[in-house]
Design a protein around this motif. Structure first.
Motif, PDB file in Angstrom:
ATOM      1  N   GLY A  62       0.828  -1.202   0.000  1.00  0.00           N
ATOM      2  CA  GLY A  62       0.000   0.000   0.000  1.00  0.00           C
ATOM      3  C   GLY A  62       0.869   1.261   0.000  1.00  0.00           C
ATOM      4  N   ASN A  63       0.191   2.392   0.034  1.00  0.00           N
ATOM      5  CA  ASN A  63       0.884   3.683  -0.034  1.00  0.00           C
ATOM      6  C   ASN A  63       1.832   3.937   1.140  1.00  0.00           C
ATOM      7  N   VAL A  64       1.379   3.665   2.346  1.00  0.00           N
ATOM      8  CA  VAL A  64       2.196   3.998   3.525  1.00  0.00           C
ATOM      9  C   VAL A  64       3.487   3.175   3.584  1.00  0.00           C
ATOM     10  N   PRO A  65       3.433   1.836   3.481  1.00  0.00           N
ATOM     11  CA  PRO A  65       4.699   1.097   3.527  1.00  0.00           C
ATOM     12  C   PRO A  65       5.621   1.429   2.349  1.00  0.00           C
ATOM     13  N   THR A  66       5.037   1.693   1.188  1.00  0.00           N
ATOM     14  CA  THR A  66       5.855   2.060   0.025  1.00  0.00           C
ATOM     15  C   THR A  66       6.540   3.395   0.263  1.00  0.00           C
ATOM     16  N   MET A  67       5.811   4.352   0.830  1.00  0.00           N
ATOM     17  CA  MET A  67       6.391   5.669   1.094  1.00  0.00           C
ATOM     18  C   MET A  67       7.486   5.571   2.159  1.00  0.00           C
ATOM     19  N   ILE A  68       7.265   4.770   3.177  1.00  0.00           N
ATOM     20  CA  ILE A  68       8.285   4.589   4.221  1.00  0.00           C
ATOM     21  C   ILE A  68       9.557   3.997   3.617  1.00  0.00           C
ATOM     22  N   LEU A  69       9.400   2.992   2.762  1.00  0.00           N
ATOM     23  CA  LEU A  69      10.562   2.397   2.095  1.00  0.00           C
ATOM     24  C   LEU A  69      11.261   3.424   1.210  1.00  0.00           C
ATOM     25  N   ALA A  70      10.493   4.180   0.450  1.00  0.00           N
ATOM     26  CA  ALA A  70      11.067   5.181  -0.447  1.00  0.00           C
ATOM     27  C   ALA A  70      11.861   6.235   0.336  1.00  0.00           C
ATOM     28  N   ILE A  71      11.334   6.667   1.462  1.00  0.00           N
ATOM     29  CA  ILE A  71      12.037   7.658   2.296  1.00  0.00           C
ATOM     30  C   ILE A  71      13.314   7.051   2.872  1.00  0.00           C
ATOM     31  N   ALA A  72      13.217   5.821   3.381  1.00  0.00           N
ATOM     32  CA  ALA A  72      14.408   5.153   3.935  1.00  0.00           C
ATOM     33  C   ALA A  72      15.486   5.002   2.865  1.00  0.00           C
ATOM     34  N   LEU A  73      15.076   4.618   1.663  1.00  0.00           N
ATOM     35  CA  LEU A  73      16.053   4.457   0.578  1.00  0.00           C
ATOM     36  C   LEU A  73      16.612   5.800   0.117  1.00  0.00           C
ATOM     37  N   ALA A  74      15.814   6.855   0.193  1.00  0.00           N
ATOM     38  CA  ALA A  74      16.316   8.191  -0.150  1.00  0.00           C
ATOM     39  C   ALA A  74      17.443   8.588   0.798  1.00  0.00           C
ATOM     40  N   PHE A  75      17.256   8.341   2.089  1.00  0.00           N
ATOM     41  CA  PHE A  75      18.323   8.621   3.054  1.00  0.00           C
ATOM     42  C   PHE A  75      19.535   7.738   2.767  1.00  0.00           C
ATOM     43  N   LEU A  76      19.299   6.456   2.540  1.00  0.00           N
ATOM     44  CA  LEU A  76      20.392   5.518   2.285  1.00  0.00           C
ATOM     45  C   LEU A  76      21.233   5.939   1.074  1.00  0.00           C
ATOM     46  N   PHE A  77      20.578   6.246  -0.031  1.00  0.00           N
ATOM     47  CA  PHE A  77      21.310   6.633  -1.237  1.00  0.00           C
ATOM     48  C   PHE A  77      21.947   8.014  -1.093  1.00  0.00           C
ATOM     49  N   GLY A  78      21.282   8.925  -0.399  1.00  0.00           N
ATOM     50  CA  GLY A  78      21.890  10.238  -0.148  1.00  0.00           C
ATOM     51  C   GLY A  78      23.175  10.108   0.648  1.00  0.00           C
ATOM     52  N   TYR A  79      23.124   9.329   1.723  1.00  0.00           N
ATOM     53  CA  TYR A  79      24.331   9.091   2.524  1.00  0.00           C
ATOM     54  C   TYR A  79      25.387   8.342   1.717  1.00  0.00           C
ATOM     55  N   ALA A  80      24.960   7.361   0.933  1.00  0.00           N
ATOM     56  CA  ALA A  80      25.908   6.548   0.162  1.00  0.00           C
ATOM     57  C   ALA A  80      26.690   7.395  -0.840  1.00  0.00           C
ATOM     58  N   LEU A  81      26.018   8.343  -1.489  1.00  0.00           N
ATOM     59  CA  LEU A  81      26.724   9.199  -2.447  1.00  0.00           C
ATOM     60  C   LEU A  81      27.783  10.052  -1.753  1.00  0.00           C
ATOM     61  N   THR A  82      27.450  10.556  -0.591  1.00  0.00           N
ATOM     62  CA  THR A  82      28.422  11.344   0.167  1.00  0.00           C
ATOM     63  C   THR A  82      29.553  10.465   0.668  1.00  0.00           C
ATOM     64  N   LEU A  83      29.217   9.300   1.190  1.00  0.00           N
ATOM     65  CA  LEU A  83      30.239   8.360   1.680  1.00  0.00           C
ATOM     66  C   LEU A  83      31.240   8.023   0.581  1.00  0.00           C
ATOM     67  N   ARG A  84      30.733   7.779  -0.613  1.00  0.00           N
ATOM     68  CA  ARG A  84      31.604   7.420  -1.734  1.00  0.00           C
ATOM     69  C   ARG A  84      32.695   8.471  -1.950  1.00  0.00           C
ATOM     70  N   GLY A  85      32.302   9.723  -1.952  1.00  0.00           N
ATOM     71  CA  GLY A  85      33.265  10.799  -2.172  1.00  0.00           C
ATOM     72  C   GLY A  85      34.262  10.946  -1.032  1.00  0.00           C
ATOM     73  N   ILE A  86      33.790  10.809   0.188  1.00  0.00           N
ATOM     74  CA  ILE A  86      34.674  10.968   1.347  1.00  0.00           C
ATOM     75  C   ILE A  86      35.644   9.793   1.449  1.00  0.00           C
ATOM     76  N   LEU A  87      35.156   8.601   1.202  1.00  0.00           N
ATOM     77  CA  LEU A  87      36.032   7.426   1.252  1.00  0.00           C
ATOM     78  C   LEU A  87      37.106   7.493   0.170  1.00  0.00           C
ATOM     79  N   LYS A  88      36.776   8.062  -0.997  1.00  0.00           N
ATOM     80  CA  LYS A  88      37.766   8.244  -2.068  1.00  0.00           C
ATOM     81  C   LYS A  88      38.903   9.154  -1.623  1.00  0.00           C
ATOM     82  N   ALA A  89      38.607  10.047  -0.687  1.00  0.00           N
ATOM     83  CA  ALA A  89      39.624  10.971  -0.173  1.00  0.00           C
ATOM     84  C   ALA A  89      40.541  10.291   0.840  1.00  0.00           C
ATOM     85  N   GLY A  90      40.291   9.003   1.121  1.00  0.00           N
ATOM     86  CA  GLY A  90      41.158   8.252   2.021  1.00  0.00           C
ATOM     87  C   GLY A  90      40.759   8.296   3.479  1.00  0.00           C
TER      88      GLY A  90
END
Length: 172
Positions: A62-90
């Protein structure tokens, strides 16, 4: 307050100026810098949102569990993109993770609040399916509105040495 220069202590004036710059933020921040930080956030949010909607739809949720998953994944991917750049810096993972949390949490939260708020308030958008133009049009409009609202938040944070200003310390 300016230090008086004493023999052998000339470096204190420079040190004071450097210290205040670091603790007081970056001072005048361009809209371009804020928009770049917001675009970075938008990218992670959009990936997470779409992936969450696809997964939720595939499982018939339904809408609510899908939205909760979408929000959780938005945070996950947002953090992951930042992590990628910082980890590249050593930087070690623990430090990089803390920097990503500090840099992105408010930005992603504002982005998700606005994005999902628009979708919830848009007539019939919550019932649109992935094959519907309404789904994609509403998602594009909600992300665009979220970008416009989040950019001044990022400008304010960067100007105070927070948000993506923290990430820039690791890009030398």
């Amino acid at each position: 307050m300016k230090h008086e220069t004493h023999a052998g202590h000339e470096h204190h004036a420079d040190h004071e100026q450097h210290a205040h710059a670091g603790h007081g933020g970056l001072g005048k921040v361009s809209w371009s810098m804020a928009a770049q930080a917001t675009l970075h956030c938008l990218t992670g949010c959009a990936i997470g949102e779409v992936l969450g909607m696809v997964i939720g739809t595939a499982f018939g949720w339904g809408n609510v569990p899908t939205m909760i998953l979408a929000i959780a994944l938005a945070f996950l991917f947002g953090y992951a993109l930042t992590l990628r750049g910082i980890l590249k810096a050593g930087v070690d993972f623990r430090t990089a993770f803390r920097v990503a949390l500090a840099a992105d949490t408010l930005s992603i939260a504002v982005m998700e609040l606005i994005d999902n708020g628009v979708i919830v308030l848009w007539p019939n958008a919550m019932d649109a399916h992935l094959a519907d133009g309404l789904f994609w049009g509403t998602l594009a409009a909600s992300l665009a509105i979220a970008f416009v609202v989040t950019t001044p938040v990022n400008k304010w944070m960067i100007g105070r040495g927070k948000g993506h200003a923290v990430v820039h310390q690791y890009h030398h």
